[in-house]
Each structure stands twice: as structure tokens, then as C-alpha cells.
Design a protein around this motif. Sequence first.
Motif, PDB file in Angstrom:
ATOM      1  N   UNK A  33       0.853  -1.188   0.000  1.00 18.52           N
ATOM      2  CA  UNK A  33       0.000   0.000   0.000  1.00 18.52           C
ATOM      3  C   UNK A  33       0.885   1.232   0.000  1.00 18.52           C
ATOM      4  N   UNK A  34       0.697   2.059  -1.029  1.00 22.52           N
ATOM      5  CA  UNK A  34       1.476   3.291  -1.148  1.00 22.52           C
ATOM      6  C   UNK A  34       0.678   4.482  -0.618  1.00 22.52           C
ATOM      7  N   UNK A  35       1.396   5.506  -0.225  1.00 17.87           N
ATOM      8  CA  UNK A  35       0.771   6.762   0.171  1.00 17.87           C
ATOM      9  C   UNK A  35       1.759   7.894  -0.072  1.00 17.87           C
ATOM     10  N   UNK A  80      10.003  -8.546  -8.640  1.00 19.04           N
ATOM     11  CA  UNK A  80       8.799  -7.746  -8.874  1.00 19.04           C
ATOM     12  C   UNK A  80       7.547  -8.615  -8.846  1.00 19.04           C
ATOM     13  N   UNK A  81       7.488  -9.495  -7.885  1.00 17.74           N
ATOM     14  CA  UNK A  81       6.352 -10.417  -7.798  1.00 17.74           C
ATOM     15  C   UNK A  81       5.078  -9.726  -7.342  1.00 17.74           C
ATOM     16  N   UNK A  82       5.243  -8.654  -6.588  1.00 18.21           N
ATOM     17  CA  UNK A  82       4.087  -7.981  -5.999  1.00 18.21           C
ATOM     18  C   UNK A  82       4.129  -6.491  -6.329  1.00 18.21           C
ATOM     19  N   UNK A  83       2.919  -5.921  -6.512  1.00 19.89           N
ATOM     20  CA  UNK A  83       2.800  -4.505  -6.835  1.00 19.89           C
ATOM     21  C   UNK A  83       1.720  -3.843  -5.999  1.00 19.89           C
ATOM     22  N   UNK A  84       1.950  -2.582  -5.680  1.00 16.47           N
ATOM     23  CA  UNK A  84       0.910  -1.792  -5.067  1.00 16.47           C
ATOM     24  C   UNK A  84      -0.008  -1.225  -6.133  1.00 16.47           C
ATOM     25  N   UNK A  85      -0.991  -0.449  -5.697  1.00 18.25           N
ATOM     26  CA  UNK A  85      -1.982   0.082  -6.622  1.00 18.25           C
ATOM     27  C   UNK A  85      -1.500   1.343  -7.330  1.00 18.25           C
ATOM     28  N   UNK A  86      -0.445   1.945  -6.831  1.00 27.12           N
ATOM     29  CA  UNK A  86       0.124   3.128  -7.455  1.00 27.12           C
ATOM     30  C   UNK A  86      -0.383   4.413  -6.831  1.00 27.12           C
ATOM     31  N   UNK A  87       0.455   5.440  -6.881  1.00 24.09           N
ATOM     32  CA  UNK A  87       0.073   6.762  -6.389  1.00 24.09           C
ATOM     33  C   UNK A  87       0.575   7.805  -7.383  1.00 24.09           C
TER      34      UNK A  87
END
Length: 120
Positions: free
Chosen positions: A5-7, A107-114
Motif C-alpha cells: 500500500x502506497x501513500x 517484482x512479484x508484488x505490486x501496489x496500486x500506485x500513487x
Amino acid sequence: QVQLVESGGGLAQPGGSLTLSCVASGSILASGTIFMMGWYRQAPGKQREMVARVTSGGTTRYADSVQGRFTASRHNAKHTIDLQMNSLKPEDTAVYYCGAGSRSNPNAYWGQGTQVTVSS
């Protein structure tokens, strides 16, 4: 599985600063620390590119375009990685993604982006 989770994205003026934060969670973390955590970005019409990434051992790599302006800070025990962005330029405008993974699949996992927008 790992959730990221990005912020911290937003609007900044050229020459300004922003700090992005990413926190990882998931049952897999109970067995140890994620090998790789990093920040990537994708501008409209362009491919996603690496901005900065840090191994669990602290080895850090930056893209040439951000070297000296951006600083990635990782906290293994908290499963977090921050990106301090200084001297921002309009060309830094992009969606910034947190990525994480193992040595064999960094890079197996990614956040939703900000979204980060640099504009006067």
C-alpha cells in the motif's frame, strides 16, 4: 501473498519535494523479510521503469535520472520503504508503484500506485 500500500503522492511545484511511503503486509512476512522492495514509475505512454530499489541487506540502486535527488529508505522490521523526492522536475510526473519480491522474482508484488504530478 504480499499486499503493498502506497501513500504520499500529490502535486508539487518544480524544485519541490514529496515523500512516498509503502508498507507491506501478508502472511508470507511471518517467515522472513522480503528480499527486494523498490519504487517504480510509469508516465503516460511510457513503460514502467525502476526508480530505486533496496535489498534486505541494504544494497540500493537508483535510476540515473533520479540519482542525487531521490533517496530510498527501507525499514526491514516494519516492512516499509520510503522515497524522499527532492528537486522535483516536470519529467518526474508519473504514477509511482511500490514493488517487492524475492531474489528470483523481485517484482512479484505490486501496489496500486500513487500519482505524482510536478507542475507550476
